[in-house]
Design a protein around this motif. Structure first.
Motif, mmCIF file in Angstrom:
data_model
loop_
_atom_site.group_PDB
_atom_site.id
_atom_site.type_symbol
_atom_site.label_atom_id
_atom_site.label_comp_id
_atom_site.label_asym_id
_atom_site.label_seq_id
_atom_site.Cartn_x
_atom_site.Cartn_y
_atom_site.Cartn_z
ATOM 1 N N THR A 118 -6.352 52.227 -99.279
ATOM 2 C CA THR A 118 -7.470 52.435 -98.360
ATOM 3 C C THR A 118 -7.402 53.849 -97.813
ATOM 4 N N ALA A 119 -8.515 54.368 -97.417
ATOM 5 C CA ALA A 119 -8.562 55.735 -96.908
ATOM 6 C C ALA A 119 -7.954 55.799 -95.513
ATOM 7 N N ILE A 120 -7.328 56.920 -95.204
ATOM 8 C CA ILE A 120 -6.785 57.152 -93.882
ATOM 9 C C ILE A 120 -7.939 57.609 -93.003
ATOM 10 N N VAL A 121 -8.151 56.895 -91.914
ATOM 11 C CA VAL A 121 -9.256 57.227 -91.028
ATOM 12 C C VAL A 121 -8.682 57.824 -89.760
ATOM 13 N N SER A 122 -9.127 59.004 -89.410
ATOM 14 C CA SER A 122 -8.705 59.639 -88.171
ATOM 15 C C SER A 122 -9.854 59.588 -87.185
ATOM 16 N N GLN A 123 -9.499 59.433 -85.951
ATOM 17 C CA GLN A 123 -10.496 59.441 -84.893
ATOM 18 C C GLN A 123 -9.836 59.982 -83.638
ATOM 19 N N VAL A 124 -10.635 60.238 -82.638
ATOM 20 C CA VAL A 124 -10.091 60.732 -81.386
ATOM 21 C C VAL A 124 -9.681 59.535 -80.545
ATOM 22 N N GLY A 125 -8.468 59.592 -80.052
ATOM 23 C CA GLY A 125 -7.938 58.506 -79.238
ATOM 24 C C GLY A 125 -6.918 59.051 -78.259
ATOM 25 N N TYR A 126 -5.937 58.231 -77.905
ATOM 26 C CA TYR A 126 -4.967 58.606 -76.877
ATOM 27 C C TYR A 126 -3.548 58.324 -77.348
ATOM 28 N N ARG A 127 -2.630 59.170 -76.908
ATOM 29 C CA ARG A 127 -1.197 58.975 -77.120
ATOM 30 C C ARG A 127 -0.489 59.241 -75.802
ATOM 31 N N VAL A 128 0.665 58.608 -75.645
ATOM 32 C CA VAL A 128 1.479 58.785 -74.441
ATOM 33 C C VAL A 128 2.634 59.703 -74.794
ATOM 34 N N GLN A 129 2.753 60.796 -74.056
ATOM 35 C CA GLN A 129 3.881 61.716 -74.256
ATOM 36 C C GLN A 129 5.024 61.239 -73.393
ATOM 37 N N ILE A 130 6.167 60.951 -74.035
ATOM 38 C CA ILE A 130 7.300 60.419 -73.278
ATOM 39 C C ILE A 130 8.422 61.436 -73.095
ATOM 40 N N TYR A 131 8.374 62.539 -73.860
ATOM 41 C CA TYR A 131 9.426 63.546 -73.713
ATOM 42 C C TYR A 131 8.922 64.894 -74.207
ATOM 43 N N TYR A 132 9.384 65.949 -73.564
ATOM 44 C CA TYR A 132 9.216 67.305 -74.084
ATOM 45 C C TYR A 132 10.411 68.132 -73.632
ATOM 46 N N GLY A 133 10.832 69.019 -74.506
ATOM 47 C CA GLY A 133 11.961 69.883 -74.195
ATOM 48 C C GLY A 133 12.295 70.756 -75.389
ATOM 49 N N SER A 134 13.217 71.677 -75.178
ATOM 50 C CA SER A 134 13.545 72.634 -76.235
ATOM 51 C C SER A 134 14.729 72.194 -77.100
ATOM 52 N N ASP A 135 15.412 71.110 -76.727
ATOM 53 C CA ASP A 135 16.573 70.645 -77.494
ATOM 54 C C ASP A 135 16.134 69.632 -78.545
ATOM 55 N N ARG A 136 16.357 69.974 -79.795
ATOM 56 C CA ARG A 136 15.913 69.121 -80.905
ATOM 57 C C ARG A 136 16.677 67.794 -80.940
ATOM 58 N N ARG A 137 17.971 67.850 -80.707
ATOM 59 C CA ARG A 137 18.771 66.621 -80.720
ATOM 60 C C ARG A 137 18.323 65.649 -79.632
ATOM 61 N N GLU A 138 17.980 66.185 -78.495
ATOM 62 C CA GLU A 138 17.558 65.341 -77.379
ATOM 63 C C GLU A 138 16.248 64.619 -77.679
ATOM 64 N N VAL A 139 15.308 65.306 -78.334
ATOM 65 C CA VAL A 139 14.036 64.665 -78.654
ATOM 66 C C VAL A 139 14.252 63.538 -79.666
ATOM 67 N N TYR A 140 15.171 63.719 -80.629
ATOM 68 C CA TYR A 140 15.459 62.646 -81.578
ATOM 69 C C TYR A 140 16.211 61.491 -80.914
ATOM 70 N N ASN A 141 17.046 61.787 -79.922
ATOM 71 C CA ASN A 141 17.711 60.725 -79.165
ATOM 72 C C ASN A 141 16.688 59.890 -78.396
ATOM 73 N N GLU A 142 15.721 60.568 -77.781
ATOM 74 C CA GLU A 142 14.670 59.856 -77.038
ATOM 75 C C GLU A 142 13.804 59.026 -77.998
ATOM 76 N N GLN A 143 13.576 59.550 -79.191
ATOM 77 C CA GLN A 143 12.787 58.812 -80.174
ATOM 78 C C GLN A 143 13.521 57.531 -80.591
ATOM 79 N N SER A 144 14.808 57.616 -80.852
ATOM 80 C CA SER A 144 15.560 56.416 -81.243
ATOM 81 C C SER A 144 15.648 55.422 -80.084
ATOM 82 N N LYS A 145 15.758 55.927 -78.862
ATOM 83 C CA LYS A 145 15.760 55.057 -77.677
ATOM 84 C C LYS A 145 14.443 54.297 -77.573
#
Length: 151
Positions: A62-89
């Motif tokens: 099936t085709a991938i359909v993109s539309q405008v919607g919403y996402r929740v940002q749960i983390y931002y920072g300059s440390d790459r390891r930390e963002v992956y830790n938050e993702q696994s959490k």
């Protein structure tokens, strides 16, 4: 004599400046057609999320359909390891939601979910508030969720 030379010069300059209609020739690279075919082929493949090995709930073929919607940002920072830790959490608590990591110099951003309405995103934000200190809702292009009725 000066007036005569000026008049003749004006007539010649008007003829020189006058333009005639031309013909436009469009030269198209043959690779354009192959790129369009490649784009159509890629749109028919299932979408992958930011996490390696996980696939979004799009049925194959099936085709991938993109539309405008919403996402929740749960983390931002300059440390790459930390963002992956938050993702696994987050993935350990909510495996059914897709996560997306983006990098805009100098920060990494972890956003979750593909919500069609702001109310859906707000419900998740209220649920996540005890676990994650900085939460924001962003309006952006999302992968359209599967709308099959739940049984």
């Amino acid at each position: 004599m000066k007036k005569l030379l000026t008049g003749i010069l004006c007539c010649f300059s008007a003829v020189v400046v006058a333009q005639t209609k031309g013909v436009v020739a469009v030269v198209k690279d043959p690779m354009i057609d192959s790129l369009i075919a490649k784009r159509i082929e890629l749109n028919l493949k299932p979408a992958t999320t930011g996490t390696p090995g996980s696939v979004s709930p799009v049925r194959p073929g099936t085709a991938i359909v993109s539309q405008v919607g919403y996402r929740v940002q749960i983390y931002y920072g300059s440390d790459r390891r930390e963002v992956y830790n938050e993702q696994s959490k987050f993935n350990s608590s909510y495996p059914e939601l897709n996560t997306y990591i983006t990098y805009k110099q100098p920060n990494y951003y972890l956003r979750v979910g593909d919500f069609r309405t702001r109310l859906e995103a707000q419900r998740l934000l209220n649920e996540l508030r005890p676990m994650f200190p900085t939460l924001f809702i962003f309006r952006e292009k999302i992968n359209a969720p599967n709308l099959e009725p739940q049984q």
